[in-house]
Design a protein around this motif. Sequence first.
Motif, PDB file in Angstrom:
ATOM      1  N   LEU A  71       5.893 -11.010   2.935  1.00 35.78           N
ATOM      2  CA  LEU A  71       4.705 -10.145   3.642  1.00 35.78           C
ATOM      3  C   LEU A  71       5.152  -9.772   4.968  1.00 35.78           C
ATOM      4  O   LEU A  71       5.071  -8.612   5.533  1.00 35.78           O
ATOM      5  CB  LEU A  71       3.720 -11.001   3.662  1.00 35.78           C
ATOM      6  CG  LEU A  71       2.180 -10.309   4.202  1.00 35.78           C
ATOM      7  CD1 LEU A  71       1.964  -9.012   3.531  1.00 35.78           C
ATOM      8  CD2 LEU A  71       1.109 -11.351   4.102  1.00 35.78           C
ATOM      9  N   ILE A  72       5.707 -10.782   5.931  1.00 35.79           N
ATOM     10  CA  ILE A  72       5.770 -10.416   7.292  1.00 35.79           C
ATOM     11  C   ILE A  72       7.019  -9.462   7.457  1.00 35.79           C
ATOM     12  O   ILE A  72       8.124  -9.652   7.054  1.00 35.79           O
ATOM     13  CB  ILE A  72       6.136 -11.723   8.131  1.00 35.79           C
ATOM     14  CG1 ILE A  72       4.858 -12.692   8.111  1.00 35.79           C
ATOM     15  CG2 ILE A  72       6.603 -11.487   9.482  1.00 35.79           C
ATOM     16  CD1 ILE A  72       5.304 -13.982   8.710  1.00 35.79           C
ATOM     17  N   PRO A  73       6.889  -8.331   8.197  1.00 34.41           N
ATOM     18  CA  PRO A  73       7.865  -7.252   8.125  1.00 34.41           C
ATOM     19  C   PRO A  73       9.054  -7.701   9.035  1.00 34.41           C
ATOM     20  O   PRO A  73       9.002  -8.671   9.967  1.00 34.41           O
ATOM     21  CB  PRO A  73       7.101  -6.063   8.785  1.00 34.41           C
ATOM     22  CG  PRO A  73       5.876  -6.801   9.700  1.00 34.41           C
ATOM     23  CD  PRO A  73       5.546  -8.115   8.787  1.00 34.41           C
ATOM     24  N   ALA A 133       6.859   2.254   7.171  1.00 36.17           N
ATOM     25  CA  ALA A 133       6.237   2.087   8.601  1.00 36.17           C
ATOM     26  C   ALA A 133       4.837   1.572   8.843  1.00 36.17           C
ATOM     27  O   ALA A 133       4.849   0.353   9.352  1.00 36.17           O
ATOM     28  CB  ALA A 133       6.446   3.104   9.573  1.00 36.17           C
ATOM     29  N   ARG A 134       4.165   2.286   8.121  1.00 33.93           N
ATOM     30  CA  ARG A 134       2.723   1.787   7.984  1.00 33.93           C
ATOM     31  C   ARG A 134       2.251   0.560   7.255  1.00 33.93           C
ATOM     32  O   ARG A 134       1.808  -0.364   7.655  1.00 33.93           O
ATOM     33  CB  ARG A 134       1.663   2.978   7.533  1.00 33.93           C
ATOM     34  CG  ARG A 134       1.854   4.129   8.373  1.00 33.93           C
ATOM     35  CD  ARG A 134       0.750   5.391   8.027  1.00 33.93           C
ATOM     36  NE  ARG A 134      -0.459   4.834   8.406  1.00 33.93           N
ATOM     37  CZ  ARG A 134      -1.518   4.719   7.523  1.00 33.93           C
ATOM     38  NH1 ARG A 134      -1.515   5.275   6.057  1.00 33.93           N
ATOM     39  NH2 ARG A 134      -2.827   4.401   7.809  1.00 33.93           N
ATOM     40  N   LEU A 135       3.029   0.390   5.979  1.00 37.20           N
ATOM     41  CA  LEU A 135       3.250  -0.868   5.331  1.00 37.20           C
ATOM     42  C   LEU A 135       3.615  -1.994   6.131  1.00 37.20           C
ATOM     43  O   LEU A 135       3.077  -3.003   6.011  1.00 37.20           O
ATOM     44  CB  LEU A 135       4.118  -0.837   4.164  1.00 37.20           C
ATOM     45  CG  LEU A 135       3.414   0.042   2.849  1.00 37.20           C
ATOM     46  CD1 LEU A 135       4.423   0.412   1.973  1.00 37.20           C
ATOM     47  CD2 LEU A 135       2.295  -0.591   2.242  1.00 37.20           C
ATOM     48  N   PHE A 136       4.565  -1.941   7.090  1.00 38.68           N
ATOM     49  CA  PHE A 136       5.167  -2.948   7.842  1.00 38.68           C
ATOM     50  C   PHE A 136       3.977  -3.325   8.872  1.00 38.68           C
ATOM     51  O   PHE A 136       3.783  -4.518   8.855  1.00 38.68           O
ATOM     52  CB  PHE A 136       6.213  -2.574   8.485  1.00 38.68           C
ATOM     53  CG  PHE A 136       7.847  -2.470   7.651  1.00 38.68           C
ATOM     54  CD1 PHE A 136       7.752  -3.151   6.457  1.00 38.68           C
ATOM     55  CD2 PHE A 136       9.001  -2.330   8.429  1.00 38.68           C
ATOM     56  CE1 PHE A 136       9.020  -3.072   5.830  1.00 38.68           C
ATOM     57  CE2 PHE A 136      10.079  -2.424   7.736  1.00 38.68           C
ATOM     58  CZ  PHE A 136      10.138  -2.845   6.402  1.00 38.68           C
ATOM     59  N   VAL A 137       3.620  -2.474   9.416  1.00 41.09           N
ATOM     60  CA  VAL A 137       2.308  -2.671  10.328  1.00 41.09           C
ATOM     61  C   VAL A 137       1.280  -3.284   9.736  1.00 41.09           C
ATOM     62  O   VAL A 137       0.605  -4.209  10.216  1.00 41.09           O
ATOM     63  CB  VAL A 137       2.011  -1.353  11.229  1.00 41.09           C
ATOM     64  CG1 VAL A 137       0.723  -1.676  12.166  1.00 41.09           C
ATOM     65  CG2 VAL A 137       3.173  -0.896  11.863  1.00 41.09           C
ATOM     66  N   ALA A 138       0.956  -2.730   8.539  1.00 41.18           N
ATOM     67  CA  ALA A 138      -0.118  -3.299   7.751  1.00 41.18           C
ATOM     68  C   ALA A 138      -0.122  -4.820   7.439  1.00 41.18           C
ATOM     69  O   ALA A 138      -0.766  -5.471   7.338  1.00 41.18           O
ATOM     70  CB  ALA A 138      -0.499  -2.608   6.289  1.00 41.18           C
ATOM     71  N   LEU A 151      -2.425   1.869   0.547  1.00 35.83           N
ATOM     72  CA  LEU A 151      -1.794   1.059   1.617  1.00 35.83           C
ATOM     73  C   LEU A 151      -2.437  -0.306   1.429  1.00 35.83           C
ATOM     74  O   LEU A 151      -1.520  -1.230   1.380  1.00 35.83           O
ATOM     75  CB  LEU A 151      -2.135   1.830   2.797  1.00 35.83           C
ATOM     76  CG  LEU A 151      -1.526   0.935   4.096  1.00 35.83           C
ATOM     77  CD1 LEU A 151      -0.069   1.315   4.257  1.00 35.83           C
ATOM     78  CD2 LEU A 151      -2.210   1.151   5.350  1.00 35.83           C
ATOM     79  N   TRP A 152      -3.524  -0.354   1.547  1.00 39.48           N
ATOM     80  CA  TRP A 152      -4.287  -1.751   1.264  1.00 39.48           C
ATOM     81  C   TRP A 152      -3.801  -2.641   0.241  1.00 39.48           C
ATOM     82  O   TRP A 152      -3.573  -3.662   0.102  1.00 39.48           O
ATOM     83  CB  TRP A 152      -5.708  -1.684   1.252  1.00 39.48           C
ATOM     84  CG  TRP A 152      -6.448  -2.926   1.190  1.00 39.48           C
ATOM     85  CD1 TRP A 152      -6.909  -3.631   1.995  1.00 39.48           C
ATOM     86  CD2 TRP A 152      -6.764  -3.519   0.052  1.00 39.48           C
ATOM     87  NE1 TRP A 152      -7.719  -4.820   1.739  1.00 39.48           N
ATOM     88  CE2 TRP A 152      -7.720  -4.700   0.449  1.00 39.48           C
ATOM     89  CE3 TRP A 152      -6.843  -2.936  -1.337  1.00 39.48           C
ATOM     90  CZ2 TRP A 152      -8.174  -5.647  -0.746  1.00 39.48           C
ATOM     91  CZ3 TRP A 152      -7.161  -4.069  -2.379  1.00 39.48           C
ATOM     92  CH2 TRP A 152      -7.899  -5.287  -2.107  1.00 39.48           C
ATOM     93  N   PHE A 153      -3.771  -1.688  -1.077  1.00 38.44           N
ATOM     94  CA  PHE A 153      -3.215  -2.340  -2.155  1.00 38.44           C
ATOM     95  C   PHE A 153      -2.082  -2.854  -2.224  1.00 38.44           C
ATOM     96  O   PHE A 153      -1.751  -3.904  -2.742  1.00 38.44           O
ATOM     97  CB  PHE A 153      -3.520  -1.325  -3.431  1.00 38.44           C
ATOM     98  CG  PHE A 153      -3.137  -2.146  -4.688  1.00 38.44           C
ATOM     99  CD1 PHE A 153      -4.078  -2.785  -5.474  1.00 38.44           C
ATOM    100  CD2 PHE A 153      -2.158  -1.644  -5.395  1.00 38.44           C
ATOM    101  CE1 PHE A 153      -4.014  -3.168  -6.545  1.00 38.44           C
ATOM    102  CE2 PHE A 153      -2.043  -2.297  -6.553  1.00 38.44           C
ATOM    103  CZ  PHE A 153      -2.658  -3.106  -7.114  1.00 38.44           C
ATOM    104  N   ILE A 166      -8.831  -6.153   7.971  1.00 43.10           N
ATOM    105  CA  ILE A 166      -7.447  -7.154   8.382  1.00 43.10           C
ATOM    106  C   ILE A 166      -6.155  -6.463   7.882  1.00 43.10           C
ATOM    107  O   ILE A 166      -5.097  -6.599   8.790  1.00 43.10           O
ATOM    108  CB  ILE A 166      -7.619  -8.201   7.750  1.00 43.10           C
ATOM    109  CG1 ILE A 166      -8.753  -9.146   7.935  1.00 43.10           C
ATOM    110  CG2 ILE A 166      -6.477  -9.191   7.670  1.00 43.10           C
ATOM    111  CD1 ILE A 166      -9.173 -10.334   7.013  1.00 43.10           C
ATOM    112  N   VAL A 167      -6.022  -5.678   6.940  1.00 40.21           N
ATOM    113  CA  VAL A 167      -4.936  -4.875   6.650  1.00 40.21           C
ATOM    114  C   VAL A 167      -4.911  -3.466   7.076  1.00 40.21           C
ATOM    115  O   VAL A 167      -3.760  -3.181   7.743  1.00 40.21           O
ATOM    116  CB  VAL A 167      -5.026  -4.666   4.959  1.00 40.21           C
ATOM    117  CG1 VAL A 167      -3.732  -3.910   4.553  1.00 40.21           C
ATOM    118  CG2 VAL A 167      -4.874  -5.898   4.476  1.00 40.21           C
ATOM    119  N   THR A 168      -5.917  -2.667   7.249  1.00 37.75           N
ATOM    120  CA  THR A 168      -5.967  -1.395   7.660  1.00 37.75           C
ATOM    121  C   THR A 168      -6.143  -1.064   9.274  1.00 37.75           C
ATOM    122  O   THR A 168      -5.650  -0.125   9.568  1.00 37.75           O
ATOM    123  CB  THR A 168      -7.190  -0.586   7.009  1.00 37.75           C
ATOM    124  OG1 THR A 168      -8.476  -1.239   7.480  1.00 37.75           O
ATOM    125  CG2 THR A 168      -7.080  -0.705   5.431  1.00 37.75           C
TER     126      THR A 168
END
Length: 434
Positions: free
Chosen positions: A154-156, A173-178, A365-367, A426-428
């Motif tokens: 999970l942790i990028p 990139a957005r998945l990493f930040v999420a 993205l959340w999923f 929390i994710v978005t």
Amino acid sequence: MSVAALSIVLLFLLFLFLGAGLWVAFALLGVGVAAMALFTEAPLGLVMATTMWGHSNSWALAALPLFIWMGEILFRSRLSEDMFTGLAPWMNRLPGQLLHVNIFACGIFAAVSGSSAATAATIGKLSIPELARRGYPEKVVIGTLAGSATLGLLIPPSIILIVYGVATEQSIARLFVAGVLPGVLLVSLFVGYVVIWAFLNRKSLPQSDATESSLSFGEKLNRTRRLIPVMLLIVGVIGSIYAGIASPTDAAAVGVVLALLLSWQSGSLTRRTFVDGLMGATVTSCMIAFILAGASFLTVAMGFTGIPRLLAEWIGSLNLSTFTLLAALTIFFVVLGCFLDGISVVVLTASVIMPMVLEAGIDPLWFGIFLVIVVEMSQITPPVGFNLFVLQSLTGRDILTVARAALPFFFLMVAALVLIVLFPSIVTYLPEQM
């Protein structure tokens, strides 16, 4: 043939291939070939060639071997030893004492390795004998390692998030930040559990180490100084992506160079460790590339058969609520994770699940983060929980003993799932700031 019968036939074929010991990549290819040859009139060879080449020739995938190589370099450095030495003086006064070292050390190593199994092996090799020598209960030592090592997914920079991003065409990139805030959430839940356990089982813990407890603030900082370069590496890689300065691939390339410099500076970079790290990264990257190629062809084959569309329409006709759908998918992924590794779960199900997810109005993205947490849960679920196998080899205990020790952390991950479902921000939140 109805879509239900076709799905059952192909699923049976997949488990037949896997049960026969066929590699996951070739099992996926075999099912795709069967689906195309038996149930469609599309040109099999042409579709296979163009699909596998097209999905392999992806710039986004370039980040994958680089991040894996970065983790392999640091895996062979003195990082794990430095983490224990640097973190122990700060943890000794907390309820639970050095059990927290497992959690934070796994969190730090997860952020540079991206691999759950590598995190469990690296931190476990050092902490299990050290904590046993100091008198910590074996069960809770194994449990904290099993649960915390899953943070590697999970942790990028997370390998599985790269795979999900490529498979579903989401921004890596957005998945990493999420993944940052959910990672912090899981670390907080693990720490909270250890604190509560420590209050309830004070007699099971050894006395605080007088030597470490008496260290001055300056001496503690001196012991932690070796962690500073690694922390700067993590912040640099993730920060450059978050700030939009570098793409994940660019940041991964810089991370490899910095990891080599850190390893050289610590004296652990030799010709042998360099070659071993490079070969380890090559083997892992090729394995993942084969799985992705096989899964991409199976995805296209499923599209030709019409299964994903019909399945999505069927799910839509059931009028399931979002919560009911997510609960069903959670059970499905945990069960599937009992037989396949996390990457295989993601690439195998993406083509079938995503139409349902989009039909239900769920943010893909959340999923992605939701899916990774569920896959984390499967890493400590027998019989194929990879972390359980790693810890079994390190401790010599049977798989069920290790699984029972990890059970509380399984339920903590369930709690994390509930929280991100109830509070999607929390994710978005962080991706929306990019």
